[in-house]
Design a protein around this motif. Sequence first.
Motif, PDB file in Angstrom:
ATOM      1  N   LEU A  33       0.838  -1.198   0.000  1.00  0.00           N
ATOM      2  CA  LEU A  33       0.000   0.000   0.000  1.00  0.00           C
ATOM      3  C   LEU A  33       0.871   1.246   0.000  1.00  0.00           C
ATOM      4  O   LEU A  33       1.704   1.428   0.896  1.00  0.00           O
ATOM      5  CB  LEU A  33      -0.902   0.025   1.238  1.00  0.00           C
ATOM      6  N   LYS A  34       0.680   2.101  -0.986  1.00  0.00           N
ATOM      7  CA  LYS A  34       1.513   3.305  -1.053  1.00  0.00           C
ATOM      8  C   LYS A  34       1.163   4.306   0.037  1.00  0.00           C
ATOM      9  O   LYS A  34       1.955   5.179   0.345  1.00  0.00           O
ATOM     10  CB  LYS A  34       1.493   3.921  -2.445  1.00  0.00           C
ATOM     11  N   LYS A  35       0.001   4.159   0.667  1.00  0.00           N
ATOM     12  CA  LYS A  35      -0.364   5.040   1.786  1.00  0.00           C
ATOM     13  C   LYS A  35       0.200   4.540   3.117  1.00  0.00           C
ATOM     14  O   LYS A  35       0.013   5.177   4.145  1.00  0.00           O
ATOM     15  CB  LYS A  35      -1.893   5.145   1.907  1.00  0.00           C
ATOM     16  N   SER A  36       0.879   3.406   3.102  1.00  0.00           N
ATOM     17  CA  SER A  36       1.415   2.836   4.342  1.00  0.00           C
ATOM     18  C   SER A  36       2.406   3.793   4.996  1.00  0.00           C
ATOM     19  O   SER A  36       3.219   4.429   4.319  1.00  0.00           O
ATOM     20  CB  SER A  36       2.129   1.514   4.040  1.00  0.00           C
ATOM     21  N   SER A  37       2.351   3.851   6.317  1.00  0.00           N
ATOM     22  CA  SER A  37       3.317   4.674   7.057  1.00  0.00           C
ATOM     23  C   SER A  37       4.727   4.095   6.921  1.00  0.00           C
ATOM     24  O   SER A  37       5.713   4.772   7.184  1.00  0.00           O
ATOM     25  CB  SER A  37       2.918   4.745   8.530  1.00  0.00           C
ATOM     26  N   LYS A  38       4.827   2.838   6.484  1.00  0.00           N
ATOM     27  CA  LYS A  38       6.136   2.174   6.323  1.00  0.00           C
ATOM     28  C   LYS A  38       6.647   2.254   4.876  1.00  0.00           C
ATOM     29  O   LYS A  38       7.630   1.590   4.540  1.00  0.00           O
ATOM     30  CB  LYS A  38       6.009   0.703   6.734  1.00  0.00           C
ATOM     31  N   LYS A  39       5.980   3.048   4.031  1.00  0.00           N
ATOM     32  CA  LYS A  39       6.308   3.114   2.602  1.00  0.00           C
ATOM     33  C   LYS A  39       7.801   3.323   2.338  1.00  0.00           C
ATOM     34  O   LYS A  39       8.404   2.596   1.556  1.00  0.00           O
ATOM     35  CB  LYS A  39       5.493   4.229   1.945  1.00  0.00           C
TER      36      LYS A  39
END
Length: 162
Positions: free
Chosen positions: A129-135
Amino acid sequence: KMNYYDQISQGYEELHKEEQEKKIEIIKKYLKPKPVDKLLDVGCGTGLTTEPWGCIRFGIDPSKKLLEKAKDKNQDIEYKLASAENIPYKDNFFDIVISITAIQNFDNIEKGLKEIKRVGKERFILTFLKKSSKKDLIEKTIKKLFKIDKIIEEDKDLIFIT
């Protein structure tokens, strides 16, 4: 975290089927397995992303309830209860390893990606997911561990093709 997936297992496909099928259509342009290829789907969930490939398929997921749904749907695929950080297969066992929209859920991103690299040979499809805080961490780690041929920005995911 896996409790969450166990809890939503009944409605998982209603929630995610359409978006996962869109990703598969994009990936099919780049991944054409031979019938003899062994493919591992890491974080396979209900098997939505494991089923479409015409080859020898395996799937692992840490959610027991999602795996039960996968096993009920398709007996031809070997599904195992396992995490990305401890993949129960030997080195270089798989011709192809895919992980579709699961990496952001790994407990240890680097360990999970190193395990994926360990059990695979050279073909990997990794999306998150590109919205992930771990991006940023995920992207940096993928670029460090894998030789990237292409990065595709999809509606919700970044897709890395090696």
